[in-house]
Design an enzyme around this catalytic site. Structure first.
Site, mmCIF file in Angstrom:
data_model
loop_
_atom_site.group_PDB
_atom_site.id
_atom_site.type_symbol
_atom_site.label_atom_id
_atom_site.label_comp_id
_atom_site.label_asym_id
_atom_site.label_seq_id
_atom_site.Cartn_x
_atom_site.Cartn_y
_atom_site.Cartn_z
ATOM 1 N N LYS A 297 -2.509 9.552 7.424
ATOM 2 C CA LYS A 297 -2.937 8.542 6.445
ATOM 3 C C LYS A 297 -4.448 8.649 6.217
ATOM 4 O O LYS A 297 -5.214 8.890 7.158
ATOM 5 C CB LYS A 297 -2.575 7.155 6.991
ATOM 6 C CG LYS A 297 -2.744 6.006 6.013
ATOM 7 C CD LYS A 297 -2.356 4.680 6.685
ATOM 8 C CE LYS A 297 -2.384 3.505 5.697
ATOM 9 N NZ LYS A 297 -1.995 2.232 6.357
ATOM 10 N N SER B 61 1.187 -0.396 3.328
ATOM 11 C CA SER B 61 0.158 0.445 2.745
ATOM 12 C C SER B 61 0.313 1.937 3.075
ATOM 13 O O SER B 61 -0.284 2.765 2.399
ATOM 14 C CB SER B 61 -1.214 -0.031 3.215
ATOM 15 O OG SER B 61 -1.340 0.167 4.618
ATOM 16 N N SER C 198 2.553 -2.402 7.453
ATOM 17 C CA SER C 198 2.205 -1.216 6.662
ATOM 18 C C SER C 198 2.822 0.094 7.128
ATOM 19 O O SER C 198 2.738 1.092 6.428
ATOM 20 C CB SER C 198 0.685 -1.060 6.609
ATOM 21 O OG SER C 198 0.145 -1.947 5.663
#
Ligand SMILES: [Zn+2]
Lengths: 476, 490
Positions: B84, B159, B183
């Site tokens: 990420k 997210s 997330s």
């Protein structure tokens, strides 16, 4: 109608840079004037993703300070974030302690300590441009070397009543911190910084008036002057029927003027909240014991011992105790004298003659005079083997070249004139100064000086002034 | 079939049986294949580098140009990893999908990325996400939305949307993400994969660009439970650079359970009632039936304060974020606005240009919640709610071993569907936020399909019960056989 008398109420807030090996929350070495931005890392630059880790040595120093100031140590204290934007603050917040400080409720001398807490120092801004201030600067550079240096903030209760005692108390605090060895406590270099909270109230009133905060005065003299100026300013306003505004003030050391930095309305809302990146400080019994064991005899106790046990005058006792290095030299000399020198006489010689001869701020341990030499010299004076003035001459030689005082006395023939020799010189002088002798007999006591002077010249200072006077009077 | 559709089919469709196609294997199978000598790290890297280069989902923001030449003998055998964009990686763009950090290349690498690389999982690329991890749909990325490989008109969740889409889309063998209020788990649920949020503190946060420090936690996004365990095993551990890190008390074991005999599951009515859409409810109820078939017991346990979790979360997380994001001021790194005025205009313009609308909204929320005069009513109160929620879980775990509930109240929604309504978007996290506030571990595994879209089942346990969760998740995963359901979908 009698004029109201106002009583100043003063409290101090002191920031002390700790002399730890590394910064408060990262592994960078502390900076002492290195090239800008050479003592930085991702953590103290506040780079994204970095996290603080508490410096254990800083906590230990903080605990020592808390204990030395007679505080209660918090069993569990936490850090907060103090939020505000400024280029010297790379994270946009300062990590500091807020509602649960490391230590609280102590006392130093006559002044109570409100709290002692740990925090990190800001970086240093350098403003290019004529004014040296940010508002009109052409450019501003940030040196992050200082950023993250461990600080201890010490806040006193408002127990001080005038500027001179505020400065005097700050000297005691500085001596105490220096004795602990936790900081350089140098005001000019900023390792000791002092703000003062000042308010006035009618004498006899218990209520506190509105206080102003006087920022960052960087010498004892300026602290005293700044507080005095602020007291005068507030008194002028009150006598004129005005009201004091709560504000933060700047004392300009050059002009002596006080100007406002920000008013209460402009005060920051720091939006404090507990720092989620750090765990609480929970001192273990061992940590506290170790901190306690590391505390040496502190200046206030040493001064009391010097005055009480050694019979020194209070001023000298304080001087010797507050200047640790001088006190240490004094005690070494006292030990070397092994009972042959009297403590008060040795204190006189140390505080007056030796320090004057070495120059302001000098550490006697770094001079050519050894404690044993000073003790020997004072011993010879006490035993009346040399006169005071001869002893000063010997001291000057010791300061210049070192050596043994007895040897210097022997080599220079400074040994005290014996009574027979002295009597002969006195009689000769009285014969030569018949005028003066007459005047003294006629009641002009001062005229004796001319005769004494003649004797001293003749003996080249090997005689004691008091004894010469006695011999003259016996013969009048 | 396009290469991308082909890769997706390789993950969820019937297997071709060609052992040389890396994309058909789970990461654990790849590790085994490398061990057996049937595949080499270079072959795996090369196949995935090509797949990642063909990314049609906008899952990647950056891809590694060269094969790092991983060691076949390392525990993770060179199986490459999607990371990420929230993780700082030395010399590699790390922007948290924000304009304000566009082009920023950190001088250091996050601890967890370093650990995984050392264990033999080199970084394949950086994945898209909601800006600063603020969002539940990945639509808040400054670099464009991410498509859900199941339906490209739909969001992958957020997210960690890029990480989830990359794994589900077959363009990464596995990935890491971060979970603050859901997330990892929510995008895993919406993409039909496994996502695990570990106990707060077990994985170092050093090098994770902070959103809400007291909640942020890194974890794996993988094709199955075994992969999640394998990746997590090499993520956990205390870190001298993160004083809130605790590590994990024991090793993360590879799960083996086939049955759930004697395992007590609790169903909180507060997290299974209103707002859970019927399709999701049906899959959840089928999962409960499977649990009982496997020998587990299912009882109701209350979590009375969890109804306040979203409110508390949207005070606490923005409050911490408002401070965490203060450092983006244009002075030292990242974007600096061309402000020619004073310092204040430099700050204002940099932040005005650099932050997206959701980030600004949360900074304002958080700033307000911490303001003098409001602190107790908002931040203080939210902290008290947080404590109550943790106590609810503690009481529940006196009665049951695991909590089970859906991960998301809905399946993947349409791109743009909730962007105009922040509150509706915030409610996407209503079933994941309580565990975050309590700091406890939770996993989302695919439970089945509703209207052809994946539904996630969430299992949560007490702090450090990762092994218990992984074991139960594996037994359930075997019984559900999501891959067969997906393949049968046609
Ligand atoms: Zn540093």
């Amino acid at each position: 109608m009698a004029e109201v008398a106002y009583e100043p109420v003063i409290g101090l807030e002191i920031h002390v840079q700790l002399k730890t090996a590394t910064k408060m929350f990262c592994g960078c070495a502390l900076s002492f004037g290195e090239e800008p931005n050479t003592r930085t890392c991702p953590v103290c630059l506040g780079l994204p993703g970095t996290l603080p880790v508490v410096n254990e040595q800083a906590v230990r120093y903080g605990l020592e300070i808390g204990l030395a100031l007679g505080c209660e140590l918090a069993p569990r204290s936490i850090f907060h974030r103090k939020n505000y934007f400024y280029p010297d603050l790379p994270k946009g917040y300062q990590v500091s302690q807020y509602d649960i400080p490391l230590a609280r409720d102590g006392r130093l001398g006559d002044v109570r300590i409100h709290r002692v807490h740990l925090e990190e120092d800001a970086a240093k801004l350098v403003h290019a441009g004529a004014s040296g201030r940010i508002h009109s600067a052409e450019a501003s550079d940030v040196d992050f070397n200082r950023g993250g240096t461990p600080l201890v903030e010490i806040v006193s209760e408002p127990d001080l009543r005038d500027a001179a005692s505020a400065a005097e108390w700050l000297r005691l605090l500085r001596a105490t911190l220096r004795r602990l060895g936790v900081s350089d406590v140098n005001m000019e270099e900023g390792s000791l910084r002092c703000d003062a909270n000042v308010s006035l109230r009618p004498a006899g009133s218990e209520q506190l008036g509105v206080k102003t905060e006087l920022k960052n005065m960087n010498s004892f003299r300026f602290i005293e002057r700044g507080i005095d100026a602020e007291i005068a300013r507030q008194e002028g306003i009150l006598r004129g029927g005005g009201r004091i505004e709560q504000e933060t003030l700047h004392y300009d050391v050059r002009s002596g003027a006080i100007s406002s930095l920000r008013s209460k309305e402009e005060a920051h809302d720091y939006r404090y909240f507990p720092e989620p990146d750090l765990v609480p400080i929970v001192p273990t019994a061992e940590m506290v014991e170790r901190a306690r064991a590391a505390i040496p005899e502190l200046p206030a106790d040493r001064a009391a011992r010097f005055a009480g046990e050694l019979g020194l005058a209070e001023g000298q006792a304080r001087l010797l105790a507050f200047r640790t290095e001088v006190g240490d030299f004094y005690e070494a000399a006292l030990a070397a004298g092994a009972g042959a020198v009297e403590a008060p006489a040795l204190a006189n010689w140390t505080c007056n003659d030796l320090l004057a001869a070495l120059g302001e701020g000098a550490d006697p341990a770094g001079s050519k005079v050894t404690p044993a030499a000073l003790a020997g010299l004072v011993g010879m004076v006490s035993a009346k083997e040399i006169s005071n003035s001869a002893a000063r001459e010997v001291l000057a030689k010791l300061v210049a070249d070192g050596g043994d005082p007895a040897a210097i006395v022997a080599a220079a023939g400074l040994g005290r004139a014996d009574e027979g020799e002295l009597a002969a010189v006195v009689e000769r002088a009285m014969a030569d100064q018949a005028d003066a002798v007459e005047k003294v007999r006629a009641g002009n006591a001062k005229a004796i000086g001319a005769i004494v002077g003649a004797v001293m010249r003749e003996t080249k200072g090997r005689a004691d002034g008091g004894e010469v006077q006695r011999l003259i009077r016996e013969r009048l | 079939m396009s290469a991308a559709a082909d890769a997706f089919a390789a993950v969820f469709g019937p297997r071709s049986g060609d052992p040389s196609r890396a994309v058909e294997h789970t990461a654990a199978e790849l590790v085994a294949a490398v061990g057996a000598g049937t595949l080499s790290p270079a072959e795996i890297w090369s196949e995935y580098a090509t797949l990642a280069a063909g990314d049609e989902l906008n899952a990647y923001l950056w891809r590694a140009a060269e094969d790092p030449g991983a060691d076949a003998a390392a525990p993770l055998a060179g199986v490459p990893l999607a990371v990420k964009d929230l993780f700082c990686t030395e010399g590699v763009p790390s922007a948290a999908a924000s304009r304000i950090l566009e082009g920023y290349r950190p001088p250091y690498t996050a601890t967890v990325v370093e650990r995984l690389a050392a264990a033999g999982a080199p970084m394949l690329g950086k994945t898209n996400m909601d800006e600063f991890a603020m969002g539940s749909s990945n639509e808040n990325s400054a670099f464009g939305a991410v498509a859900n490989p199941w339906d490209r008109e739909r969001v992958p969740g957020g997210s960690s949307g890029g990480s989830a889409a990359a794994v589900a889309g077959g363009i990464a063998p596995w990935a890491i993400g971060t979970d603050t209020g859901g997330s990892i788990r929510q995008p895993a649920a919406l993409c039909g994969i496994v996502g695990l949020k570990p106990t707060y503190g077990t994985v170092s946060r050093y090098g994770m660009i902070a959103f809400a420090s007291s909640l942020d936690q890194a974890g794996p996004l993988t094709r199955d439970v075994t992969d999640a365990a394998l990746l997590l095993r090499h993520m956990v551990g205390g870190d001298a650079c993160d004083s809130t890190s605790t590590g994990h008390p024991g090793e993360i074991e590879l799960p083996t359970a086939e049955r759930l005999d004697g395992v007590r599951f609790g169903v909180p009515p507060e997290l299974t009632g209103d707002g859970v859409e019927p399709g999701v409810r049906a899959v959840f109820e089928a999962a409960l039936a499977r649990i009982e078939e496997l020998g587990g017991s299912v009882t109701e346990v209350p979590l009375p304060h969890s109804g306040h979790a979203i409110s508390a979360y949207y005070v606490l997380a923005p409050a911490e974020a408002s401070a965490n994001l203060a450092r983006f001021d244009g002075v030292r790194y990242g974007r600096r606005a061309a402000a020619d005025g004073d310092l204040l205009s430099l700050y204002e313009q940099t932040r005005e240009e650099g932050f997206g609308p959701e980030v600004k909204r949360r900074i304002m929320l958080g700033t307000y919640a911490l303001s003098s005069g409001y602190y107790d009513a908002y931040y203080g109160r939210a902290q008290r709610v947080r404590t109550k929620i943790a106590e609810d879980f503690a009481a529940a775990f006196d009665q049951v071993d695991l909590i089970v509930c859906p991960t998301s109240p809905t399946v993947a929604f349409k791109l743009g569907e909730r962007t105009a309504d922040p509150l509706a978007m915030y409610l996407s996290d209503v079933l994941t936020v309580p565990m975050s506030l309590a700091g406890i571990p939770a996993i989302s595994i695919p439970g089945g399909l509703a209207d052809g879209l994946p539904v996630g089942i969430q299992l949560a346990g007490p702090a450090f019960a990762e092994n218990r969760i992984l074991d139960a998740a594996l037994a359930l995963e075997r019984a559900i056989d999501f891959r067969s359901q997906a393949a049968a979908r046609g």
